[in-house]
Enzyme design. Structure first.
Site, PDB file in Angstrom:
ATOM      1  N   ASP A 146       0.865  -1.176   0.000  1.00 25.75           N
ATOM      2  CA  ASP A 146       0.000   0.000   0.000  1.00 25.75           C
ATOM      3  C   ASP A 146       0.910   1.236   0.000  1.00 25.75           C
ATOM      4  OD1 ASP A 146       0.996   0.253   2.535  1.00 25.75           O
ATOM      5  OD2 ASP A 146      -0.916   0.048   3.560  1.00 25.75           O
ATOM      6  N   ASP A 193      -2.697   8.242  -1.945  1.00 28.44           N
ATOM      7  CA  ASP A 193      -4.005   8.890  -2.035  1.00 28.44           C
ATOM      8  C   ASP A 193      -4.392   9.538  -0.712  1.00 28.44           C
ATOM      9  OD1 ASP A 193      -4.183   6.476  -0.694  1.00 28.44           O
ATOM     10  OD2 ASP A 193      -6.267   6.171  -1.238  1.00 28.44           O
ATOM     11  N   ASP A 233      -8.100  -7.363   0.552  1.00 28.62           N
ATOM     12  CA  ASP A 233      -7.178  -7.575   1.668  1.00 28.62           C
ATOM     13  C   ASP A 233      -7.905  -7.157   2.925  1.00 28.62           C
ATOM     14  OD1 ASP A 233      -6.781  -4.535   1.146  1.00 28.62           O
ATOM     15  OD2 ASP A 233      -5.808  -4.887   3.055  1.00 28.62           O
ATOM     16  N   CYS A 279     -14.433 -27.433   7.739  1.00 27.03           N
ATOM     17  CA  CYS A 279     -13.104 -26.958   7.336  1.00 27.03           C
ATOM     18  C   CYS A 279     -12.113 -28.112   7.327  1.00 27.03           C
ATOM     19  CB  CYS A 279     -12.644 -25.861   8.297  1.00 27.03           C
ATOM     20  SG  CYS A 279     -11.012 -25.202   7.910  1.00 27.03           S
ATOM     21  N   CYS A 286      -8.757 -27.611   7.179  1.00 26.00           N
ATOM     22  CA  CYS A 286      -7.408 -27.109   7.483  1.00 26.00           C
ATOM     23  C   CYS A 286      -6.752 -27.980   8.550  1.00 26.00           C
ATOM     24  CB  CYS A 286      -7.465 -25.638   7.909  1.00 26.00           C
ATOM     25  SG  CYS A 286      -7.775 -25.339   9.657  1.00 26.00           S
ATOM     26  N   CYS A 292      -8.230 -27.724  12.094  1.00 26.07           N
ATOM     27  CA  CYS A 292      -9.526 -28.400  12.267  1.00 26.07           C
ATOM     28  C   CYS A 292      -9.384 -29.920  12.170  1.00 26.07           C
ATOM     29  CB  CYS A 292     -10.534 -27.872  11.247  1.00 26.07           C
ATOM     30  SG  CYS A 292     -11.026 -26.172  11.620  1.00 26.07           S
ATOM     31  N   HIS A 301      -6.391 -21.150  11.024  1.00 26.45           N
ATOM     32  CA  HIS A 301      -7.735 -21.546  10.590  1.00 26.45           C
ATOM     33  C   HIS A 301      -8.444 -20.378   9.892  1.00 26.45           C
ATOM     34  CE1 HIS A 301     -11.915 -22.606  10.410  1.00 26.45           C
ATOM     35  NE2 HIS A 301     -12.143 -21.438  11.000  1.00 26.45           N
TER      36      HIS A 301
HETATM   37 ZN    ZN Z   1      -9.997 -24.880   9.962  1.00 26.03          ZN
END
Ligand code: ZN
Length: 390
Positions: free
Chosen positions: A94, A148, A284, A322, A324, A327, A353
Site C-alpha cells: 500500500d 491517495d 485484503d 473446514c 485445514c 480443524c 484456521h
Molecule cells: Zn480450519
C-alpha cells in the site's frame, strides 16, 4: 511490454473469475490477500502461507510501517522486501496514505504531502507521492499503490470533493515518480519475467467517500491517468454497511473490464462474497489475523468466540466443514484451553484456521463462478453463516 496481464475467464452476473499474471506468478481471481503489515503476516510462518492448506499467492506489505522500521536502507541492503522476509511469491504494497490518515490529529495535510509524527519514536516525518513511490521501489513489491487521500466515511460533499481533487493530483504525481523510478531501475525487485516487462505494476485508487457523483468523477479521473489496475479506497472506515455496498455496486461495474479491481481493506467473509457479486476481483483485510489473536474464529456457520465457556468440553473442531490442519487435529476444548492460559499457540492456530477459511471461501467463489453456480454458492454461503454456532 506490460507489467502484468489480466484476463477474465468466466463471468456470472457481475462476478468475474480471472487470472492475474504478475512478474512473480499467476494468481487466480477473485483473490484474498493476507496482510503482512511489518514484513510478517502476524502469527503465521511463510511455509504455512505456501502450504496447500492456505496457498496464498499474494500478500500485502505496509509501506508506512516498513518505512519507519526497519527503514528502506535496511531493506534495500537486503535486496528488497522479498529477500528480506524470505517470500518469493507476489507482494502488493500500500502507499502509506491510509496509515497516515488513521493517525488523525497527529497529521497535517498540504498540497505537497502529509506531515505526521511517527508512532515509533515521535519524530516528524513527511510522506508524499514521490516519497511513497521511492519507498515502494525500494521494497520491490510487484504491485504498487498510488499515494491517495482518504476522506472520512461521513465527510461532507464539499470536504470530499476537495479530497478527491487532491487524490487525482497525487495520482498524477505518483505515476510520474513511479515511471522515473522504473527507468532508473530503483525497483529492487526488477527481474526478467517472460512475456512481462519485469517492472512493478501501479494501481490507481478511486476515492469519494459515500458520494456517488464524486466516486464516479474520481474513478473517471483515475482511469484517464491510466494504471495497471484500479482500486476502490476509503470504504469500511465507519460508514454504514449498506452505503458501502451502494458504492461498490455503483463503482465496480464502471471500472475498466480488462483490469483487476481491488477493494481495499474489506472485509468479513460475507463482505467478500457480496463484493464479488458486484464485480470486485481483489481483497485484503486484517480481520482473519487480528481476530485470530483475540480468540475469534470465522467459520462457515458464523463467528465463534473461543473464550466462551460452552466450548470447555467440546470435542468438535472449530469448523466441521473446514479441512485445514487445525480443524483436522484440534478440538474447541483444547483451543479454548490454550487461549485461556495465554499460550501463544492459541493465536497461531486460530490465525491459521481463519486464513484457511478466507482463502478457501475464495476458492469456492472462483469454482462456482467458473461452473456458473455463483448465485447458488452465494445463497448457500449466506444461509449457512446465519445458521451459527454461538
Ligand atoms: Zn480450519
Amino acid at each position: 511490454m506490460r507489467a502484468l496481464r489480466f484476463h477474465i475467464e468466466r463471468q456470472d452476473g457481475e462476478a468475474r473469475a480471472g487470472v492475474l499474471t504478475t512478474r512473480r506468478g499467476r494468481i487466480e481471481t477473485p483473490v484474498f490477500m493476507p496482510v503482512g503489515t511489518a514484513g510478517t503476516v502476524k502469527g503465521i510462518r511463510f511455509e504455512e502461507l505456501e502450504s496447500t492448506d492456505l496457498d496464498a499467492k499474494i500478500i500485502l506489505g505496509n509501506t508506512y510501517h516498513l518505512w519507519l522500521r526497519p527503514g528502506i536502507d535496511v531493506i534495500r541492503a537486503a535486496g528488497g522486501l522479498h529477500r528480506f522476509i524470505g517470500w518469493d511469491r507476489a507482494l502488493l504494497t500500500d502507499s502509506g496514505g491510509f496509515q497516515v490518515w488513521s493517525l488523525g490529529a497527529l497529521r497535517k495535510i498540504s498540497e505537497e504531502g502529509t506531515e505526521f509524527r511517527s508512532h515509533v519514536d515521535g519524530s516528524l516525518r513527511f510522506l508524499s507521492p514521490e516519497v511513497s513511490m521511492e519507498v515502494q521501489a525500494a521494497l520491490g513489491s510487484d504491485i504498487v499503490m498510488v499515494f491517495d487521500e482518504c476522506a472520512p466515511g461521513q465527510a461532507s460533499h464539499e470536504e470530499t470533493e476537495r479530497s478527491v481533487n487532491l487524490t487525482t493530483r497525487w495520482a498524477k504525481r505518483s505515476k510520474a515518480a513511479f515511471n522515473q523510478l522504473q527507468l532508473d531501475r530503483a525497483d529492487t525487485g526488477h527481474l526478467e519475467a517472460k512475456d512481462l516487462s519485469g517492472t512493478q505494476a501501479l494501481f490507481g485508487i478511486a476515492q469519494g467517500a459515500g458520494h456517488l457523483d464524486l466516486r464516479r468523477i474520481s474513478l473517471d479521473e483515475t482511469v484517464n491517468i491510466g494504471f495497471d489496475g484500479y482500486a476502490i479506497g476509503g470504504l469500511s472506515v465507519g460508514e454504514e454497511k449498506s452505503l458501502m455496498f451502494d458504492v461498490i455496486e455503483d463503482v465496480a461495474p464502471r471500472m475498466p473490464k480488462d483490469a483487476p479491481r481491488y477493494l481495499m481493506g474489506v472485509g468479513t467473509p460475507e463482505d467478500l462474497v457480496e463484493a464479488v457479486a458486484r464485480g470486485v476481483d481483489m481483497f485484503d483485510c486484517v480481520l482473519p489475523t487480528r481476530n485470530g489473536r483475540t480468540g475469534q474464529a470465522f467459520t462457515s456457520r458464523g463467528k465463534l468466540n473461543i473464550k466462551n465457556a460452552q466450548w470447555v468440553n467440546d470435542s468438535r473442531p472449530l469448523d466441521e466443514s473446514c479441512r485445514c490442519s487445525v480443524c483436522r487435529r484440534h478440538t474447541r476444548a483444547y483451543l479454548r484451553h490454550l487461549h485461556m492460559t495465554g499460550e501463544m499457540l492459541a493465536s497461531i492456530l486460530l490465525t491459521h484456521h481463519n486464513l484457511a477459511f478466507f482463502l478457501d471461501t475464495m476458492r469456492g467463489v472462483r469454482q462456482s463462478i467458473r461452473s456458473g453456480d455463483f448465485p447458488k454458492f452465494r445463497r448457500e454461503f449466506t444461509e449457512r453463516l446465519g445458521a451459527n454456532g454461538e
